[in-house]
Design a protein around this motif. Structure first.
Motif, mmCIF file in Angstrom:
data_model
loop_
_atom_site.group_PDB
_atom_site.id
_atom_site.type_symbol
_atom_site.label_atom_id
_atom_site.label_comp_id
_atom_site.label_asym_id
_atom_site.label_seq_id
_atom_site.Cartn_x
_atom_site.Cartn_y
_atom_site.Cartn_z
ATOM 1 N N GLN A 5 0.815 -1.213 0.000
ATOM 2 C CA GLN A 5 0.000 0.000 0.000
ATOM 3 C C GLN A 5 0.852 1.267 0.000
ATOM 4 O OE1 GLN A 5 -2.311 -1.751 3.347
ATOM 5 N NE2 GLN A 5 -3.956 -0.559 2.418
ATOM 6 N N LYS A 6 1.938 1.264 0.725
ATOM 7 C CA LYS A 6 2.801 2.447 0.788
ATOM 8 C C LYS A 6 3.375 2.763 -0.598
ATOM 9 C CE LYS A 6 6.847 4.343 3.063
ATOM 10 N NZ LYS A 6 7.946 4.084 4.011
ATOM 11 N N GLU A 7 3.865 1.730 -1.276
ATOM 12 C CA GLU A 7 4.415 1.932 -2.627
ATOM 13 C C GLU A 7 3.337 2.412 -3.589
ATOM 14 O OE1 GLU A 7 7.471 1.995 -3.680
ATOM 15 O OE2 GLU A 7 8.441 1.175 -1.904
ATOM 16 N N LEU A 8 2.148 1.826 -3.482
ATOM 17 C CA LEU A 8 1.048 2.226 -4.354
ATOM 18 C C LEU A 8 0.692 3.695 -4.142
ATOM 19 C CD1 LEU A 8 -1.241 1.652 -6.377
ATOM 20 C CD2 LEU A 8 -2.621 0.874 -4.425
ATOM 21 N N LEU A 9 0.514 4.082 -2.898
ATOM 22 C CA LEU A 9 0.132 5.470 -2.612
ATOM 23 C C LEU A 9 1.229 6.454 -3.009
ATOM 24 C CD1 LEU A 9 -1.682 4.979 0.798
ATOM 25 C CD2 LEU A 9 -2.711 5.403 -1.440
ATOM 26 N N CYS A 10 2.482 6.088 -2.770
ATOM 27 C CA CYS A 10 3.594 6.968 -3.179
ATOM 28 C C CYS A 10 3.638 7.122 -4.697
ATOM 29 C CB CYS A 10 4.921 6.428 -2.666
ATOM 30 S SG CYS A 10 5.162 6.634 -0.899
ATOM 31 N N ALA A 11 3.443 6.016 -5.415
ATOM 32 C CA ALA A 11 3.456 6.069 -6.880
ATOM 33 C C ALA A 11 2.285 6.895 -7.398
ATOM 34 C CB ALA A 11 3.415 4.655 -7.463
ATOM 35 N N MET A 12 1.126 6.748 -6.778
ATOM 36 C CA MET A 12 -0.031 7.553 -7.177
ATOM 37 C C MET A 12 0.236 9.029 -6.927
ATOM 38 S SD MET A 12 -3.238 5.194 -5.882
ATOM 39 C CE MET A 12 -4.482 6.426 -6.353
ATOM 40 N N PHE A 13 0.822 9.345 -5.791
ATOM 41 C CA PHE A 13 1.146 10.730 -5.469
ATOM 42 C C PHE A 13 2.147 11.293 -6.479
ATOM 43 C CE2 PHE A 13 3.773 13.914 -3.363
ATOM 44 C CZ PHE A 13 2.804 14.806 -2.927
ATOM 45 N N ASP A 14 3.186 10.513 -6.771
ATOM 46 C CA ASP A 14 4.215 10.961 -7.727
ATOM 47 C C ASP A 14 3.620 11.261 -9.102
ATOM 48 O OD1 ASP A 14 6.154 10.728 -5.779
ATOM 49 O OD2 ASP A 14 6.937 8.806 -6.521
ATOM 50 N N LYS A 15 2.642 10.469 -9.525
ATOM 51 C CA LYS A 15 2.002 10.676 -10.827
ATOM 52 C C LYS A 15 0.866 11.694 -10.762
ATOM 53 C CE LYS A 15 4.036 7.795 -13.658
ATOM 54 N NZ LYS A 15 4.655 8.201 -14.898
ATOM 55 N N GLY A 16 0.447 12.054 -9.554
ATOM 56 C CA GLY A 16 -0.655 12.990 -9.402
ATOM 57 C C GLY A 16 -2.014 12.347 -9.670
ATOM 58 N N PHE A 17 -2.095 11.029 -9.456
ATOM 59 C CA PHE A 17 -3.324 10.287 -9.724
ATOM 60 C C PHE A 17 -4.155 10.132 -8.467
ATOM 61 C CE2 PHE A 17 -1.473 7.445 -13.364
ATOM 62 C CZ PHE A 17 -1.474 8.532 -14.214
ATOM 63 N N ASN A 18 -5.452 10.342 -8.602
ATOM 64 C CA ASN A 18 -6.369 9.906 -7.560
ATOM 65 C C ASN A 18 -6.925 8.552 -8.004
ATOM 66 O OD1 ASN A 18 -8.544 10.344 -9.347
ATOM 67 N ND2 ASN A 18 -8.885 12.409 -8.593
ATOM 68 N N THR A 19 -7.816 7.983 -7.227
ATOM 69 C CA THR A 19 -8.352 6.653 -7.532
ATOM 70 C C THR A 19 -9.024 6.610 -8.899
ATOM 71 O OG1 THR A 19 -8.660 6.211 -5.180
ATOM 72 C CG2 THR A 19 -9.925 4.850 -6.712
ATOM 73 N N ILE A 20 -9.808 7.604 -9.209
ATOM 74 C CA ILE A 20 -10.523 7.629 -10.494
ATOM 75 C C ILE A 20 -9.553 7.743 -11.659
ATOM 76 C CG2 ILE A 20 -12.164 8.951 -11.898
ATOM 77 C CD1 ILE A 20 -13.548 9.700 -9.200
ATOM 78 N N SER A 29 -11.384 -1.161 -12.680
ATOM 79 C CA SER A 29 -12.515 -0.415 -12.120
ATOM 80 C C SER A 29 -12.097 0.416 -10.911
ATOM 81 C CB SER A 29 -13.643 -1.360 -11.720
ATOM 82 O OG SER A 29 -13.318 -2.061 -10.539
ATOM 83 N N ARG A 30 -12.852 1.481 -10.689
ATOM 84 C CA ARG A 30 -12.590 2.339 -9.540
ATOM 85 C C ARG A 30 -12.726 1.559 -8.243
ATOM 86 N NH1 ARG A 30 -14.822 3.743 -5.487
ATOM 87 N NH2 ARG A 30 -16.787 2.889 -6.192
ATOM 88 N N ALA A 31 -13.718 0.683 -8.186
ATOM 89 C CA ALA A 31 -13.933 -0.125 -6.984
ATOM 90 C C ALA A 31 -12.735 -1.027 -6.696
ATOM 91 C CB ALA A 31 -15.201 -0.959 -7.136
ATOM 92 N N THR A 32 -12.173 -1.615 -7.739
ATOM 93 C CA THR A 32 -11.000 -2.476 -7.553
ATOM 94 C C THR A 32 -9.811 -1.667 -7.068
ATOM 95 O OG1 THR A 32 -11.775 -4.049 -9.217
ATOM 96 C CG2 THR A 32 -9.414 -4.066 -8.708
ATOM 97 N N ILE A 33 -9.583 -0.503 -7.661
ATOM 98 C CA ILE A 33 -8.479 0.353 -7.207
ATOM 99 C C ILE A 33 -8.687 0.712 -5.741
ATOM 100 C CG2 ILE A 33 -7.332 2.591 -7.476
ATOM 101 C CD1 ILE A 33 -6.726 0.699 -9.776
ATOM 102 N N SER A 34 -9.884 1.066 -5.382
ATOM 103 C CA SER A 34 -10.189 1.414 -3.999
ATOM 104 C C SER A 34 -9.940 0.229 -3.065
ATOM 105 C CB SER A 34 -11.639 1.876 -3.892
ATOM 106 O OG SER A 34 -11.940 2.268 -2.579
ATOM 107 N N ASN A 35 -10.357 -0.949 -3.476
ATOM 108 C CA ASN A 35 -10.131 -2.148 -2.662
ATOM 109 C C ASN A 35 -8.649 -2.436 -2.481
ATOM 110 O OD1 ASN A 35 -12.845 -2.663 -2.244
ATOM 111 N ND2 ASN A 35 -13.012 -4.031 -4.009
ATOM 112 N N VAL A 36 -7.886 -2.311 -3.552
ATOM 113 C CA VAL A 36 -6.447 -2.557 -3.488
ATOM 114 C C VAL A 36 -5.782 -1.528 -2.565
ATOM 115 C CG1 VAL A 36 -4.311 -2.537 -4.843
ATOM 116 C CG2 VAL A 36 -6.328 -3.728 -5.708
ATOM 117 N N ARG A 37 -6.207 -0.288 -2.672
ATOM 118 C CA ARG A 37 -5.657 0.760 -1.799
ATOM 119 C C ARG A 37 -5.937 0.472 -0.329
ATOM 120 N NH1 ARG A 37 -7.146 6.715 -3.122
ATOM 121 N NH2 ARG A 37 -5.899 6.896 -1.239
ATOM 122 N N CYS A 38 -7.044 -0.210 -0.064
ATOM 123 C CA CYS A 38 -7.441 -0.520 1.319
ATOM 124 C C CYS A 38 -6.857 -1.843 1.816
ATOM 125 C CB CYS A 38 -8.951 -0.539 1.432
ATOM 126 S SG CYS A 38 -9.674 1.089 1.234
#
Length: 66
Positions: A5-20, A29-38
């Protein structure tokens, strides 16, 4: 397969991506991304799509502590 989760969130932050945005870019799917983040597990195919969208290796996203 669980995602680091830490790597995922850091990579999302670096790219400027939110879940959508990550869902749109990866084709997952957005739901899958949300589940993976959790902390829920996902298939290798899903992990590969997420890693590709974030332009990082699958190995970097894998949670090796399981």
């Amino acid at each position: 397969m669980r995602v680091n989760q830490k790597e995922l969130l850091c990579a999302m932050f670096d790219k400027g991506f939110n879940t959508i945005q990550l869902a749109d870019k990866s084709g997952v799917s957005r739901a899958t991304i949300s589940n993976v983040r959790c902390g829920k597990s996902c298939s290798m195919d899903t992990l590969e799509k997420i890693a590709g969208a974030l332009d990082i290796s699958v190995e970097k996203l894998q949670n090796r502590h399981i």
